[in-house]
Design a protein around this motif. Structure first.
Motif, PDB file in Angstrom:
ATOM      1  N   MET A   1      41.448  39.045   4.659  1.00 52.01           N
ATOM      2  CA  MET A   1      42.015  40.123   3.867  1.00 52.01           C
ATOM      3  C   MET A   1      42.033  41.399   4.704  1.00 52.01           C
ATOM      4  SD  MET A   1      40.892  41.039   0.102  1.00 52.01           S
ATOM      5  CE  MET A   1      40.469  42.641  -0.363  1.00 52.01           C
ATOM      6  N   HIS A   2      43.124  42.156   4.591  1.00 52.58           N
ATOM      7  CA  HIS A   2      43.267  43.387   5.355  1.00 52.58           C
ATOM      8  C   HIS A   2      42.806  44.585   4.539  1.00 52.58           C
ATOM      9  CE1 HIS A   2      45.482  41.264   8.405  1.00 52.58           C
ATOM     10  NE2 HIS A   2      46.295  40.775   7.485  1.00 52.58           N
ATOM     11  N   SER A   3      41.949  45.389   5.145  1.00 50.77           N
ATOM     12  CA  SER A   3      41.431  46.594   4.503  1.00 50.77           C
ATOM     13  C   SER A   3      42.190  47.831   4.968  1.00 50.77           C
ATOM     14  CB  SER A   3      39.953  46.734   4.829  1.00 50.77           C
ATOM     15  OG  SER A   3      39.468  47.999   4.515  1.00 50.77           O
ATOM     16  N   GLY A   4      42.854  47.737   6.098  1.00 44.89           N
ATOM     17  CA  GLY A   4      43.581  48.860   6.670  1.00 44.89           C
ATOM     18  C   GLY A   4      43.956  48.543   8.093  1.00 44.89           C
ATOM     19  N   LYS A   5      44.625  49.482   8.725  1.00 49.89           N
ATOM     20  CA  LYS A   5      45.003  49.259  10.122  1.00 49.89           C
ATOM     21  C   LYS A   5      45.068  50.568  10.887  1.00 49.89           C
ATOM     22  CE  LYS A   5      49.947  49.078   9.159  1.00 49.89           C
ATOM     23  NZ  LYS A   5      51.150  48.270   9.222  1.00 49.89           N
ATOM     24  N   ILE A   6      44.968  50.413  12.203  1.00 52.83           N
ATOM     25  CA  ILE A   6      45.055  51.550  13.112  1.00 52.83           C
ATOM     26  C   ILE A   6      46.094  51.217  14.168  1.00 52.83           C
ATOM     27  CG2 ILE A   6      43.850  52.964  14.829  1.00 52.83           C
ATOM     28  CD1 ILE A   6      41.239  52.366  13.347  1.00 52.83           C
ATOM     29  N   LEU A   7      47.051  52.123  14.345  1.00 51.41           N
ATOM     30  CA  LEU A   7      48.048  52.011  15.398  1.00 51.41           C
ATOM     31  C   LEU A   7      47.842  53.192  16.338  1.00 51.41           C
ATOM     32  CD1 LEU A   7      50.639  50.849  16.708  1.00 51.41           C
ATOM     33  CD2 LEU A   7      51.941  52.303  15.123  1.00 51.41           C
ATOM     34  N   ILE A   8      47.613  52.905  17.612  1.00 51.25           N
ATOM     35  CA  ILE A   8      47.465  53.958  18.618  1.00 51.25           C
ATOM     36  C   ILE A   8      48.589  53.775  19.624  1.00 51.25           C
ATOM     37  CG2 ILE A   8      45.958  55.064  20.312  1.00 51.25           C
ATOM     38  CD1 ILE A   8      43.603  53.553  18.963  1.00 51.25           C
ATOM     39  N   GLU A   9      49.398  54.802  19.776  1.00 52.22           N
ATOM     40  CA  GLU A   9      50.517  54.761  20.710  1.00 52.22           C
ATOM     41  C   GLU A   9      50.300  55.813  21.786  1.00 52.22           C
ATOM     42  OE1 GLU A   9      54.379  53.719  18.298  1.00 52.22           O
ATOM     43  OE2 GLU A   9      53.227  55.279  17.254  1.00 52.22           O
ATOM     44  N   ALA A  10      50.528  55.426  23.027  1.00 55.62           N
ATOM     45  CA  ALA A  10      50.397  56.345  24.156  1.00 55.62           C
ATOM     46  C   ALA A  10      51.793  56.619  24.709  1.00 55.62           C
ATOM     47  CB  ALA A  10      49.513  55.746  25.238  1.00 55.62           C
ATOM     48  N   SER A  11      52.056  57.876  25.030  1.00 51.32           N
ATOM     49  CA  SER A  11      53.342  58.229  25.615  1.00 51.32           C
ATOM     50  C   SER A  11      53.153  59.314  26.658  1.00 51.32           C
ATOM     51  CB  SER A  11      54.321  58.695  24.530  1.00 51.32           C
ATOM     52  OG  SER A  11      53.808  59.816  23.855  1.00 51.32           O
ATOM     53  N   SER A  12      54.158  59.479  27.463  1.00 53.44           N
ATOM     54  CA  SER A  12      54.178  60.532  28.488  1.00 53.44           C
ATOM     55  C   SER A  12      52.981  60.444  29.427  1.00 53.44           C
ATOM     56  CB  SER A  12      54.219  61.922  27.843  1.00 53.44           C
ATOM     57  OG  SER A  12      55.294  62.037  26.969  1.00 53.44           O
ATOM     58  N   VAL A  13      52.737  59.247  29.999  1.00 51.50           N
ATOM     59  CA  VAL A  13      51.654  59.107  30.972  1.00 51.50           C
ATOM     60  C   VAL A  13      52.020  59.907  32.214  1.00 51.50           C
ATOM     61  CG1 VAL A  13      50.328  57.506  32.379  1.00 51.50           C
ATOM     62  CG2 VAL A  13      51.027  56.834  30.079  1.00 51.50           C
ATOM     63  N   GLU A  14      51.121  60.790  32.618  1.00 46.97           N
ATOM     64  CA  GLU A  14      51.383  61.685  33.750  1.00 46.97           C
ATOM     65  C   GLU A  14      50.588  61.263  34.977  1.00 46.97           C
ATOM     66  OE1 GLU A  14      50.760  65.678  32.386  1.00 46.97           O
ATOM     67  OE2 GLU A  14      52.096  65.398  30.687  1.00 46.97           O
ATOM     68  N   ASP A  15      50.924  61.843  36.116  1.00 45.54           N
ATOM     69  CA  ASP A  15      50.264  61.512  37.375  1.00 45.54           C
ATOM     70  C   ASP A  15      48.777  61.819  37.361  1.00 45.54           C
ATOM     71  OD1 ASP A  15      52.647  60.616  38.447  1.00 45.54           O
ATOM     72  OD2 ASP A  15      53.129  62.550  39.375  1.00 45.54           O
ATOM     73  N   SER A 133      51.969  50.356  25.878  1.00 47.83           N
ATOM     74  CA  SER A 133      51.951  51.681  25.261  1.00 47.83           C
ATOM     75  C   SER A 133      51.262  51.751  23.904  1.00 47.83           C
ATOM     76  CB  SER A 133      53.377  52.219  25.128  1.00 47.83           C
ATOM     77  OG  SER A 133      54.126  51.395  24.255  1.00 47.83           O
ATOM     78  N   ASN A 134      50.907  50.606  23.292  1.00 46.00           N
ATOM     79  CA  ASN A 134      50.251  50.730  21.989  1.00 46.00           C
ATOM     80  C   ASN A 134      49.268  49.604  21.706  1.00 46.00           C
ATOM     81  OD1 ASN A 134      51.617  48.501  20.585  1.00 46.00           O
ATOM     82  ND2 ASN A 134      53.438  49.750  20.746  1.00 46.00           N
ATOM     83  N   ILE A 135      48.429  49.904  20.734  1.00 44.94           N
ATOM     84  CA  ILE A 135      47.435  48.951  20.202  1.00 44.94           C
ATOM     85  C   ILE A 135      47.584  48.968  18.687  1.00 44.94           C
ATOM     86  CG2 ILE A 135      44.983  48.656  19.704  1.00 44.94           C
ATOM     87  CD1 ILE A 135      44.320  49.472  22.457  1.00 44.94           C
ATOM     88  N   LEU A 136      47.592  47.792  18.104  1.00 45.39           N
ATOM     89  CA  LEU A 136      47.593  47.674  16.640  1.00 45.39           C
ATOM     90  C   LEU A 136      46.387  46.824  16.260  1.00 45.39           C
ATOM     91  CD1 LEU A 136      48.803  48.051  13.825  1.00 45.39           C
ATOM     92  CD2 LEU A 136      50.163  45.987  14.251  1.00 45.39           C
ATOM     93  N   TRP A 137      45.520  47.385  15.429  1.00 44.46           N
ATOM     94  CA  TRP A 137      44.334  46.670  14.946  1.00 44.46           C
ATOM     95  C   TRP A 137      44.375  46.656  13.434  1.00 44.46           C
ATOM     96  CZ3 TRP A 137      40.142  48.905  12.139  1.00 44.46           C
ATOM     97  CH2 TRP A 137      39.046  48.047  11.945  1.00 44.46           C
ATOM     98  N   GLU A 138      44.126  45.485  12.863  1.00 46.55           N
ATOM     99  CA  GLU A 138      44.044  45.350  11.422  1.00 46.55           C
ATOM    100  C   GLU A 138      42.622  44.959  11.048  1.00 46.55           C
ATOM    101  OE1 GLU A 138      47.267  43.452   9.359  1.00 46.55           O
ATOM    102  OE2 GLU A 138      48.438  43.452  11.213  1.00 46.55           O
ATOM    103  N   ALA A 139      42.016  45.763  10.190  1.00 48.04           N
ATOM    104  CA  ALA A 139      40.656  45.513   9.752  1.00 48.04           C
ATOM    105  C   ALA A 139      40.609  44.224   8.932  1.00 48.04           C
ATOM    106  CB  ALA A 139      40.152  46.690   8.912  1.00 48.04           C
ATOM    107  N   GLN A 140      39.692  43.356   9.262  1.00 49.32           N
ATOM    108  CA  GLN A 140      39.547  42.081   8.556  1.00 49.32           C
ATOM    109  C   GLN A 140      38.280  42.089   7.708  1.00 49.32           C
ATOM    110  OE1 GLN A 140      41.805  39.373   8.890  1.00 49.32           O
ATOM    111  NE2 GLN A 140      43.025  40.951   9.897  1.00 49.32           N
ATOM    112  N   THR A 141      38.426  41.643   6.473  1.00 52.47           N
ATOM    113  CA  THR A 141      37.294  41.469   5.589  1.00 52.47           C
ATOM    114  C   THR A 141      37.375  40.078   4.979  1.00 52.47           C
ATOM    115  OG1 THR A 141      38.471  42.396   3.694  1.00 52.47           O
ATOM    116  CG2 THR A 141      37.138  43.919   5.000  1.00 52.47           C
ATOM    117  N   SER A 142      36.240  39.582   4.526  1.00 52.02           N
ATOM    118  CA  SER A 142      36.265  38.246   3.914  1.00 52.02           C
ATOM    119  C   SER A 142      36.304  38.312   2.406  1.00 52.02           C
ATOM    120  CB  SER A 142      35.074  37.422   4.363  1.00 52.02           C
ATOM    121  OG  SER A 142      33.879  38.123   4.266  1.00 52.02           O
TER     122      SER A 142
END
Length: 142
Positions: A1-15, A133-142
């Motif tokens: 069961m999903h309790s929520g999710k986190i999406l982290i996106e990275a952009s404009s990577v610089e030198d 460029s991104n990570i998607l994590w979905e919280a799992q619960t039983s």
């Protein structure tokens, strides 16, 4: 069961090894969003801490961005145990760090099995921002 999710996106990577992170966190109908500028390795230490979480029921680990700076949005993500049985959650706190009437603050928790939080830790620890460029994590619960 999903309790929520986190999406982290990275952009404009610089030198200089910095980039802009866009973080979107959802729990049901609640959605929180924040962006901040930081080092591409900004998430790695938090990830390492989460891979072995929890060590005991008092264990807690946090990621902070922008905290203690006036007129700057800040975010805190904190993994914690919420009972003596070791059930775990991820606290989410976002605040625009303004005075009333402009103040805006949102705080909630995502319930998640310890193994699910450990998985988030692995995702963050192994994240190569320059290649993915991104990570998607979905919280799992039983």
């Amino acid at each position: 069961m999903h309790s929520g999710k986190i999406l982290i996106e990275a952009s404009s990577v610089e030198d200089d090894g910095c980039c802009t992170f866009d973080v979107t966190i959802t729990r049901g109908k609640i959605e929180a969003h924040m962006h901040f500028y930081g080092n591409t390795d900004a998430w790695k230490e938090f990830g390492r801490q989460l891979t072995n979480f929890p060590q005991n029921v008092a264990d807690s680990h946090s990621f902070e961005s922008g905290l203690n700076r006036r007129h700057t949005d800040f975010m805190v993500l904190r993994a914690y145990c919420y009972d003596a049985l070791g059930h775990t959650a991820l606290q989410v706190l976002l605040d625009n760090n303004e005075n009333l009437p402009a103040k805006c603050r949102l705080e909630f928790s995502l319930l998640a099995e310890a193994a699910s939080i450990n998985k988030l830790g692995l995702l963050l620890t192994n994240w190569q921002v320059e290649h993915d460029s991104n990570i998607l994590w979905e919280a799992q619960t039983s």
